[in-house]
Design an enzyme around this catalytic site. Structure first.
Site, mmCIF file in Angstrom:
data_model
loop_
_atom_site.group_PDB
_atom_site.id
_atom_site.type_symbol
_atom_site.label_atom_id
_atom_site.label_comp_id
_atom_site.label_asym_id
_atom_site.label_seq_id
_atom_site.Cartn_x
_atom_site.Cartn_y
_atom_site.Cartn_z
ATOM 1 N N GLY A 268 0.829 -1.192 0.000
ATOM 2 C CA GLY A 268 0.000 0.000 0.000
ATOM 3 C C GLY A 268 0.870 1.251 0.000
ATOM 4 O O GLY A 268 2.035 1.224 0.426
ATOM 5 N N CYS A 269 0.308 2.357 -0.475
ATOM 6 C CA CYS A 269 1.087 3.598 -0.584
ATOM 7 C C CYS A 269 1.504 4.125 0.788
ATOM 8 O O CYS A 269 2.686 4.391 1.029
ATOM 9 C CB CYS A 269 0.298 4.644 -1.364
ATOM 10 S SG CYS A 269 -1.382 4.957 -0.772
#
Length: 327
Positions: free
Chosen positions: A138-139
């Site tokens: 995930g970012c």
């Protein structure tokens, strides 16, 4: 979940299927933001053949399975439940199953999946290269883990230490509905969200950040398309050994070295800057680590800067794909 890279489901990935030499890739869910970003990057590189699907057949299981049978690697840009179904669909091909790179949240802490953050540890890029099933991070998690893991491994930050993580992202990370709201002028200039404190990135942050106590994570979104800052404030005098900010900076330098796309900003530069903006790494696959400190030296703020569409999504996926396919 131990926080160590998960074992690979298939340690002997199949040879390239294409007789023409270029690996074949199928992006399942190409119409979304991440899928489109991956397709654009792959088209620019020209290193693989991307298999297209008739838009009318995007949800047709037989059509997708047929493309999976032709592909050396599939990239899943789907909602979590659909990603799990796609993995099963690919597995039904048996020995002809492609390798899988999943950009959803579904498999990031699942047994048998390799976490696709090549710079996370020494040897992680090699683990990604040899894996048949890789979960793209995930970012927000990429930034948080980049800051937490080296300090916990070094013994400077206890695994059960109370941690708060604050982050700001461009609106492109929020999906089609949020993008539409911002681009139509209907969204606010800035907002916090995830205030139930159960954001979907928390499990991977806790696992790969090597934490035994779940942190408080408060994400936010601003009226800019892409770019991200992830920050962690620390009372240095509350940590065992009372390390100086320069000590933390040294740990990051030793951990990452000249390692792929992660760079540690020189401490003198970050200390003197006094401010940092979110957009500087847009359209790159870079991540920068900064250590800021107050003059007294008893407080610090760790900041990771990245493009939420680059190292936080599509860029990271292409980096992992290149490792997995050796291109």
């Amino acid at each position: 979940m131990s926080g160590q890279p998960a074992g690979d489901i298939n340690a002997n990935p199949a040879a390239i299927k294409s007789s023409g030499g270029k690996p074949r890739v199928f992006i399942d869910g190409e119409a979304g933001t991440t899928g489109l970003g991956i397709r654009t990057r792959l088209d620019e590189l020209g290193l693989v053949d991307v298999l297209g699907i008739d838009p009318a057949l995007r949800k047709d299981a037989d059509a997708r399975r047929a493309l999976m049978a032709e592909a050396d690697l599939i990239i899943l840009c789907l909602p979590d439940d659909a990603a799990r179904e796609a993995v099963q669909l690919a597995a039904s091909l048996g020995e002809n199953a492609p390798r899988v790179l999943d950009a959803s949240t579904a498999h990031r802490v699942a047994d048998g999946w390799t976490y696709g953050f090549p710079e996370m540890d020494e040897g992680q890029a090699e683990r990604v290269a040899g894996a048949s099933h890789v979960a793209n991070p995930g970012c927000y998690a990429t930034g948080a883990i980049a800051l937490l893991r080296p300090l916990v491994k070094a013994g400077v930050l206890p695994a059960d230490f109370p941690i708060s993580i604050n982050a700001a992202s461009g609106y492109s990370g929020g999906g089609k509905a949020m993008i539409a709201d911002y681009e139509s002028g209907e969204a606010p200039a800035f907002e916090l969200y995830g205030l139930g404190l159960t954001h979907k990135h928390l499990p991977e942050i806790e696992a790969y950040g090597l934490l035994s106590r779940q942190p408080i994570f408060v994400p936010s979104v601003g009226n800019f398309r892409q770019g991200m800052l992830v920050s962690i404030p620390l009372f240095l005098d509350a940590l065992p050994g009372k390390p100086a900010a320069a000590d933390l900076h040294g740990i990051f330098v030793r951990h990452y070295g000249d390692n792929g796309e992660v760079a540690v900003v020189p401490f003198a530069d970050s200390k003197a800057a006094g401010r940092i903006e979110a957009l500087a790494l847009n359209d790159t696959n870079r991540l920068e680590i900064n250590v800021f400190a107050n003059p007294a030296g008893d407080r610090a703020v760790l900041v990771a800067r990245l493009d939420n569409l680059g190292k936080g999504a599509s860029g990271a996926a292409v980096q992992n794909l290149r490792l997995m396919l050796g291109v």
